[in-house]
Enzyme design. Structure first.
Site, PDB file in Angstrom:
ATOM      1  N   SER A 156      48.816  34.465  34.537  1.00  0.00           N
ATOM      2  CA  SER A 156      48.555  35.866  34.202  1.00  0.00           C
ATOM      3  C   SER A 156      48.283  36.751  35.406  1.00  0.00           C
ATOM      4  O   SER A 156      48.315  37.976  35.284  1.00  0.00           O
ATOM      5  CB  SER A 156      47.376  35.964  33.234  1.00  0.00           C
ATOM      6  OG  SER A 156      47.655  35.277  32.033  1.00  0.00           O
ATOM      7  N   SER A 207      48.837  37.867  31.207  1.00  0.00           N
ATOM      8  CA  SER A 207      48.117  38.733  30.299  1.00  0.00           C
ATOM      9  C   SER A 207      47.485  39.935  30.992  1.00  0.00           C
ATOM     10  O   SER A 207      47.037  40.878  30.335  1.00  0.00           O
ATOM     11  CB  SER A 207      47.016  37.932  29.580  1.00  0.00           C
ATOM     12  OG  SER A 207      46.106  37.376  30.513  1.00  0.00           O
ATOM     13  N   LYS A 235      40.403  44.066  34.424  1.00  0.00           N
ATOM     14  CA  LYS A 235      40.995  43.603  33.173  1.00  0.00           C
ATOM     15  C   LYS A 235      39.948  43.647  32.065  1.00  0.00           C
ATOM     16  O   LYS A 235      38.754  43.393  32.306  1.00  0.00           O
ATOM     17  CB  LYS A 235      41.511  42.183  33.375  1.00  0.00           C
ATOM     18  CG  LYS A 235      42.315  41.592  32.233  1.00  0.00           C
ATOM     19  CD  LYS A 235      42.856  40.220  32.647  1.00  0.00           C
ATOM     20  CE  LYS A 235      43.683  39.569  31.568  1.00  0.00           C
ATOM     21  NZ  LYS A 235      44.249  38.270  32.017  1.00  0.00           N
TER      22      LYS A 235
END
Length: 555
Positions: free
Chosen positions: A157, A133, A59
């Protein structure tokens, strides 16, 4: 499959799926191939690299040496000299990182749309959100580009995008996985998570990422012998769900019950009340502590790339009074006591990962309300210091439906064992374009399939080269006069086989394939009528051998 061939297949897959919004920074293929050659050389020399031939993505708020860490905001970018510990540990085990993935800016959101790098579309339906996210990481796994991906989970997330894309998301107990080298969202409750297409793959990766607990292990209640005890909400407490989701959830509950679990109810109220506090209360102020000064200055300077929804959430948090934080801490402590009491006679709480799956259009129309609804079941987990795992549990309307299991801190392994009961598997025999490294193999990978073994068929089949695009062989049962044909046997979720069948073109058909050891498993066969102009390639013994010989004969 070598690490080099896996890398080449991944870059071919990236080009084929054409989803540039997945990535923030993708490493040059030549650079990654050089690393893969080094991995192959080390394994050939006898080095033990358990994750060799595995590819992963990180990420964009996690440090990868040589790439900028942006947290989804180009103006925020800095250039780390070293990998975050979680990245370094996977690389030390032989895994290769392809790049950094898109996310809701500063990890603030559950939708996957709050990014100047573009909204990340769902892996199965591009009109739907990917979830956030950790959006890019989840979709990269779901599309079969990488085997593993790192995300973060503060409010869900690491679970919401897993559920929306039909993969596994492990959210470990807080502190088990180091968060150094990670741009914080809410530092006190942030967790680094891992995505994979199967539970064993996710668990294996997590085993290399963990550290000895930095806090004293709590005294967990002594578990009495007997079946797993699964808590579910009392009737009516799930609230409004999307059409078909209540039935899908009930099916998951029944699957655990059929597998021998003892299902009991609890009061979900303390969980949902705490969930609302994460953004509506004072705890959001910690997001301002993380990046608020940067957002304030960037807003004044007119810096491009700030997501307006994210910036609004963070700047509003600046003015929350201190007395509200202390009041909310007291209230949270009371809710946590109630929640743990409700969980005290259960091994895990089973919930849908979210109440529904919105479209991109719905999120654009009402970004705050859409996001708030998605966190109804996930927001409280880290506030209560719980562990969780999200796993696929069927489909609704052709889209993945996911559930999560939640339990006390340090019950991570227990949750994984229970989650495995929700993953019925089947086997599939493949002889052609779905073999490892072949063009259609990513179809299997995207469904959570994993290679079980390589063998041959019983000597009762003939193999023909069909005139199709991409090229593929046709396997036909002939009985006497047949031969053994190289075969891979894959394990995949039962739901995945059903999805694969919906895309199976004629003249291919699913039938029963007899293997060399006499066992019979589902596999791809060919309609005999399609063989009129197809070359008989049985003498080669395998599709790969035929392709290799054809390549050698080219001028």
């Amino acid at each position: 499959m070598s690490a080099l061939s896996r890398v080449r297949a991944a870059y071919a897959r990236i080009e084929a799926v054409d989803r540039p919004e997945i990535w923030i920074d993708l490493r040059p293929q030549e650079e990654v191939e050089a690393e893969a050659r080094a991995i192959d050389a080390r394994t050939a020399a006898g080095a033990r690299l358990p994750l060799a031939e595995r590819l992963f993505a990180a990420k964009g708020n996690i440090d990868v040496a040589g790439l900028p860490t942006t947290a989804g905001c180009p103006a925020y970018a800095y250039h780390p000299e070293t990998d975050a510990p979680v990245v370094a540990r996977l690389r030390a085990a032989g895994a290769i990182v392809l790049g950094t993935t898109n996310l809701d800016q500063f990890a603030t959101g559950l939708v996957g749309t709050r990014s100047p790098y573009g909204a990340v579309r769902n892996a199965h339906d591009p009109s739907r959100i990917s979830g956030g996210s950790s959006s890019g990481s989840a979709v990269a796994v779901a599309l079969g580009i990488v085997d593993l991906a790192l995300g973060t989970d503060t409010a869900g997330s690491g679970r919401v995008p897993a559920a929306f894309n039909g993969i596994v998301g492990l959210k470990p107990t807080r502190g088990l996985v180091p968060t150094e080298g990670v741009v914080p969202a809410c530092a006190s409750i942030d967790c680094v998570t891992v995505f994979a297409r199967t539970l064993p793959e996710a668990e294996q990766a997590l085993s290399f990422m963990t550290s000895p607990p930095a806090r004293e292990l709590p005294a967990l209640p002594q578990r009495t012998p007997g079946p797993w005890r699964i808590a579910v909400p009392a009737p009516g407490q799930l609230g409004e769900l999307d059409e078909g989701w209540a039935q899908a959830y009930d099916t998951a509950v029944e699957r655990l019950r059929t597998a021998g679990a003892d299902v009991r109810t609890l009061d979900l109220t303390p969980f949902t009340e705490a969930a609302a506090m994460l953004y509506e209360g004072a705890f959001v102020a910690e997001r301002y502590t993380a990046v608020g000064r940067f957002v304030d200055k960037a807003s004044v300077d007119g810096v491009e790339g700030l997501d307006p929804t994210v910036a609004g959430i963070i700047t509003r948090a600046r003015d929350i009074p201190a007395h509200q934080l202390y009041a909310d801490l007291d209230r949270l402590a009371a809710l946590r006591s109630r929640a743990l009491a409700e969980l005290s006679d259960a091994d895990a709480l089973l919930l849908p990962a979210t109440p529904g799956h919105p479209t991109l259009t719905e999120v654009v129309a009402d970004p705050l309300a859409s996001n708030a609804r998605l966190g109804r079941f996930t927001n409280s987990t880290n506030l209560f210091d719980l562990a969780a795992v999200a796993v696929p549990a069927g489909s609704v309307g052709g889209l993945p439906f996911g559930v999560m299991l939640i339990g006390p801190a340090f019950t991570d392994e227990r949750l994984a064992r229970i989650a495995a009961m929700l993953q019925p598997e089947t086997r599939l025999a493949v002889v052609g374009a779905h073999l490892t490294g072949q063009p259609l193999n990513p179809q299997l990978l995207s469904l959570g399939a994993r290679l079980d073994r390589t063998t041959t068929t019983a000597p009762v089949y003939r193999l023909h080269a069909l005139q199709t695009d991409p090229p593929k062989p046709g396997l036909v049962h002939v009985g006497e006069g047949g031969a053994e044909i190289e075969t891979e046997v894959w394990r995949l979720p039962a739901e995945g086989l059903g999805q694969l069948l919906t895309t199976l073109p004629r003249p291919m058909a699913l039938g029963e394939v007899e293997l060399a050891d006499g066992t019979r498993v589902p596999g791809f066969l060919c309609e005999p009528g399609a063989l009129a102009n197809a070359e008989d390639i049985t003498s080669y013994g395998s599709w790969r051998s035929y392709l290799n010989r054809r390549e050698q004969q080219r001028p």
